[in-house]
Design a protein around this motif. Structure first.
Motif, mmCIF file in Angstrom:
data_model
loop_
_atom_site.group_PDB
_atom_site.id
_atom_site.type_symbol
_atom_site.label_atom_id
_atom_site.label_comp_id
_atom_site.label_asym_id
_atom_site.label_seq_id
_atom_site.Cartn_x
_atom_site.Cartn_y
_atom_site.Cartn_z
ATOM 1 N N TRP A 281 -0.659 47.526 22.136
ATOM 2 C CA TRP A 281 0.626 46.870 21.905
ATOM 3 C C TRP A 281 0.531 45.360 22.063
ATOM 4 C CZ3 TRP A 281 4.539 49.003 19.545
ATOM 5 C CH2 TRP A 281 4.682 50.398 19.564
ATOM 6 N N ASN A 282 1.295 44.668 21.185
ATOM 7 C CA ASN A 282 1.369 43.214 21.210
ATOM 8 C C ASN A 282 2.837 42.793 21.172
ATOM 9 O OD1 ASN A 282 -1.641 42.097 20.386
ATOM 10 N ND2 ASN A 282 -1.208 44.114 19.516
ATOM 11 N N PHE A 283 3.207 41.812 21.988
ATOM 12 C CA PHE A 283 4.561 41.242 22.015
ATOM 13 C C PHE A 283 4.441 39.877 21.362
ATOM 14 C CE2 PHE A 283 8.341 40.223 25.070
ATOM 15 C CZ PHE A 283 9.220 40.401 24.018
ATOM 16 N N TYR B 208 12.089 45.875 17.552
ATOM 17 C CA TYR B 208 12.832 44.677 17.904
ATOM 18 C C TYR B 208 13.929 45.103 18.872
ATOM 19 C CZ TYR B 208 16.409 41.034 17.389
ATOM 20 O OH TYR B 208 17.375 40.077 17.631
ATOM 21 N N TRP C 30 17.094 49.027 21.361
ATOM 22 C CA TRP C 30 15.873 49.041 20.564
ATOM 23 C C TRP C 30 16.140 49.559 19.152
ATOM 24 C CZ3 TRP C 30 11.451 46.936 22.195
ATOM 25 C CH2 TRP C 30 11.268 46.744 23.576
ATOM 26 N N TYR D 132 8.923 40.463 18.784
ATOM 27 C CA TYR D 132 8.700 41.759 18.148
ATOM 28 C C TYR D 132 7.542 42.481 18.865
ATOM 29 C CZ TYR D 132 11.309 39.557 14.333
ATOM 30 O OH TYR D 132 12.271 38.918 13.583
ATOM 31 N N TRP D 133 7.633 43.805 18.887
ATOM 32 C CA TRP D 133 6.563 44.640 19.439
ATOM 33 C C TRP D 133 5.835 45.341 18.291
ATOM 34 C CZ3 TRP D 133 4.892 44.925 24.411
ATOM 35 C CH2 TRP D 133 5.708 44.340 25.385
ATOM 36 N N TYR E 294 2.096 47.496 17.250
ATOM 37 C CA TYR E 294 0.892 48.200 17.715
ATOM 38 C C TYR E 294 -0.218 47.988 16.694
ATOM 39 C CZ TYR E 294 -2.110 51.892 19.591
ATOM 40 O OH TYR E 294 -3.155 52.587 20.138
ATOM 41 N N ALA F 106 14.890 39.566 23.843
ATOM 42 C CA ALA F 106 13.509 39.409 23.383
ATOM 43 C C ALA F 106 13.460 38.202 22.461
ATOM 44 C CB ALA F 106 13.029 40.656 22.661
ATOM 45 N N ALA G 58 -1.406 40.867 26.114
ATOM 46 C CA ALA G 58 -1.813 41.955 25.223
ATOM 47 C C ALA G 58 -3.272 42.353 25.443
ATOM 48 C CB ALA G 58 -1.600 41.534 23.769
ATOM 49 N N GLN H 78 -2.883 44.422 28.518
ATOM 50 C CA GLN H 78 -1.786 45.390 28.418
ATOM 51 C C GLN H 78 -0.951 45.437 29.703
ATOM 52 O OE1 GLN H 78 -1.107 47.606 25.345
ATOM 53 N NE2 GLN H 78 -2.049 45.648 24.804
ATOM 54 N N TYR I 177 2.256 43.069 31.984
ATOM 55 C CA TYR I 177 3.184 41.948 31.974
ATOM 56 C C TYR I 177 2.673 40.829 32.873
ATOM 57 C CZ TYR I 177 6.923 44.180 29.309
ATOM 58 O OH TYR I 177 7.668 44.759 28.307
#
Length: 592
Positions: free
Chosen positions: A429-431, A461, A468, A483-484, A486, A516, A546, A549, A551
């Motif tokens: 996952w990437n933010f 989003y 969500w 945005y999230w 994968y 977000a 990311a 993985q 926070y």
């Protein structure tokens, strides 16, 4: 010292000295205390002209007489010992000390004088010294307290001290039994390598090492040599060795070579000390093979051999330590390698069971071959760092080779260098966010992220009002929004910005609570600066790492401590963030 005219007890005497005017006298004191010795010269007329005391003894000079005095303090004769408080049976220690007077010192051990401690000569500093080997001296072979007593100028003679004899000093020493500590340099070893057995053996001059194969006495010798006749008629695969113990620090060490084709599995390793007497068991066997000769060792399991060793050492001062060494087929294994950008160091790590210091060759081959590296093993691991500067982007094959036919390979991506128009996505996952408005025709999710393998995951989003939601392929990718996404692998996404100048900077409506958001610039900026438009409203800002993985630590508004929560911590391009605002507000972008 023998010029005294009176050898009896007296407090005065008259005496004529030689023409050289020099004479030496010896004075013996029968009690302690302070004394004054006075000398009166009767002068040239040879007649005492002074005064006498009440007993008729000359007291003070007079006429042509002259006098001089000297004060003397008499202390009891004494011996001060300098010995260790504790001595280990089987080791050497030194009995030494200092006497206040005399020529000899005799030392009695528990009121008995042994020949080697009778009349020890005092040196010019009135000191004496005698080394004792507790392994052979009969007075120091039993654990417990022993008392040493010293006698100054005692007449020669060994044997018991008479009850009427008074010592001039004493000390107590605690005798303790020896100890044994042993360890292996590693808990595993590859065939063809070696390992070390080391430790400390107090009270022993040597230790014996027994190594039993996983299959017991019928297995292979750990060093790969042929089975041997340990005892008459008993051909076994039991490895025997010995190691001497250092006299000063009591350490021992033995390197064990492992054969190329020996049995794999756990080998029983037993380190034994014969104790302070140097003999094994109650029977007093001189060597371990001599003791083992009394047992049947053929076709015995490790447990049965261990039981035999325990039986040999029972009811004695013998010591033993039980260890296990795992012999394995040699291997090298590469750890997973994260993708890197061109110009970043490529770190290759791995594990192996090859011996400490063994050399491993690591190669990286792809569009080009990076310079190979030779690395050495440290505690079962190896590490190589490659410079990717100037390397073409692409997939590379990494290989680790021990030179003996044992290899491992994996692949790694070297990604194009990141520029203000490229976004790196890590596996999983990437933010993310985009820093600027994207150009028409390359601005919706399908056009920007269509080549990303999302493994079937939607791109998400978060809307503070409705929660969500998954984005649509035709939705525009907008700045100031987080945005999230994968990604099944590390990859790079390329962006094309809208350069039309007649446009206002972007804004975004935020609502009380968590939102977000995205960072709207291509260079990092302090959070407090980037969020100036909502300075009175934002409280917390949290990013997502990311690569790991996890926070990141929260950035807190008005925190000026200089720590991880400081409001001047940086926000980075292409990243998404959670921001908590205490009221509805409008976030303004910091670039167009």
């Amino acid at each position: 010292m023998n010029d005294n005219p009176n050898l009896g007890e007296t407090d005065h005497f008259n005496h004529t000295i030689d023409e050289d005017s020099t004479r030496t006298y010896a004075v013996k004191f029968n009690d302690t205390g302070s004394y004054t010795i006075k000398v009166i010269d009767w002068g040239a007329n040879g007649v005492f002209d002074g005064t006498y005391d009440a007993t008729g003894v000359p007291f003070a000079a007079g006429g042509d007489d002259s006098e001089d005095t000297v004060d003397i303090t008499v202390s009891p004769k004494a011996v001060t010992f300098d010995v260790p408080a504790t001595a280990v049976i089987g080791e050497k220690f030194t009995i030494k000390g200092t006497a206040s007077t005399g020529t000899y010192v005799t030392v009695a051990v528990d009121d008995y004088v042994y020949l080697e401690l009778d009349r020890l000569v005092l040196d010019v500093n009135k000191q004496f010294s005698k080394e004792i080997d507790t392994a052979v001296h009969p007075a120091f072979k039993i654990a417990g307290l022993v008392r040493l007593k010293a006698f100054i100028d005692r007449p020669p003679g060994t044997g018991p001290i008479e009850p009427t004899e008074k010592d001039d000093g004493s000390v107590v020493i605690l005798l303790v039994n020896g100890s044994l500590v042993a360890e292996l340099s590693s808990t595993y070893v590859a065939q063809g390598d070696d390992f070390k057995i080391s430790g400390t053996a107090r009270g022993s001059k040597s230790v014996d090492i027994v190594i039993v194969p996983p299959k017991g006495s019928g297995g292979t010798m750990i060093d790969g040599t042929a089975k041997w006749e340990l005892c008459p008629g008993q051909v076994v695969g039991i490895y025997l060795a010995s190691a001497s113990v250092a006299e000063i620090d009591h350490n021992f060490s033995k390197k064990i070579y492992v054969g190329d084709d020996v049995d794999t599995g756990n080998y029983l390793v037993v380190v034994l000390s014969p104790g302070s007497d140097g003999l094994y068991g109650k029977a007093g066997w001189a060597t371990l093979p001599e003791a083992l000769a009394n047992y049947n060792l053929v076709d015995k399991t490790q447990e049965e051999i261990l039981a035999i060793l325990q039986n040999i050492t029972a009811e004695s001062d013998d010591l033993w330590v039980q260890l296990y060494m795992k012999v394995e087929l040699p291997f090298v294994k590469l750890d997973p390698i994260a993708s890197v950008k061109v110009g970043e160091p490529l770190v290759v790590t791995g594990t192996t069971n090859r011996e400490e210091g063994f050399a491993i060759v690591v190669t990286v081959k792809g569009p080009v071959e990076l310079t190979p590296q030779v690395v050495t093993i440290t505690k079962g691991t190896f590490n190589a760092i490659f410079d990717t500067t100037g390397a073409p982007a692409g997939t590379y094959t990494v290989k680790a080779d021990d030179g003996d036919g044992h290899t491992d390979t994996t692949t790694v991506k070297i990604l194009p260098a990141i520029t203000p128009t490229s976004m790196r996505l890590y596996e999983h996952w990437n933010f993310i966010s985009v820093p600027k408005k994207l150009v028409e025709g390359n601005n919706n999710f399908s056009q920007v992220f269509g080549m990303v393998n999302t493994s079937g995951h939607s791109i998400f989003y978060y809307d503070t009002v409705i929660g969500w939601r998954a984005v649509n392929a035709s939705d525009e990718v907008k700045p100031l929004r987080g945005y999230w996404i994968y990604s099944a692998e590390d990859t790079v996404v390329y962006l094309t910005y809208d350069t039309y100048p007649l446009r206002t900077p972007p804004t975004r409506q935020l609502y009380k609570g968590w939102n977000a958001i995205g960072f709207s610039d291509t260079v990092p900026a302090a959070a407090n600066s980037a969020l100036t438009s909502i300075e009175k409203s934002w409280a917390y800002l949290i990013g997502f790492d990311a690569r790991s993985q996890v926070y990141e630590s929260a950035i807190i508004n008005n925190d000026e401590t200089g720590g991880v929560h400081d409001e001047d911590s940086l926000m980075y391009p292409m990243k998404g963030y959670w921001v908590y605002v205490t009221e509805d507000c409008e976030l303004a972008g910091v670039s167009i």
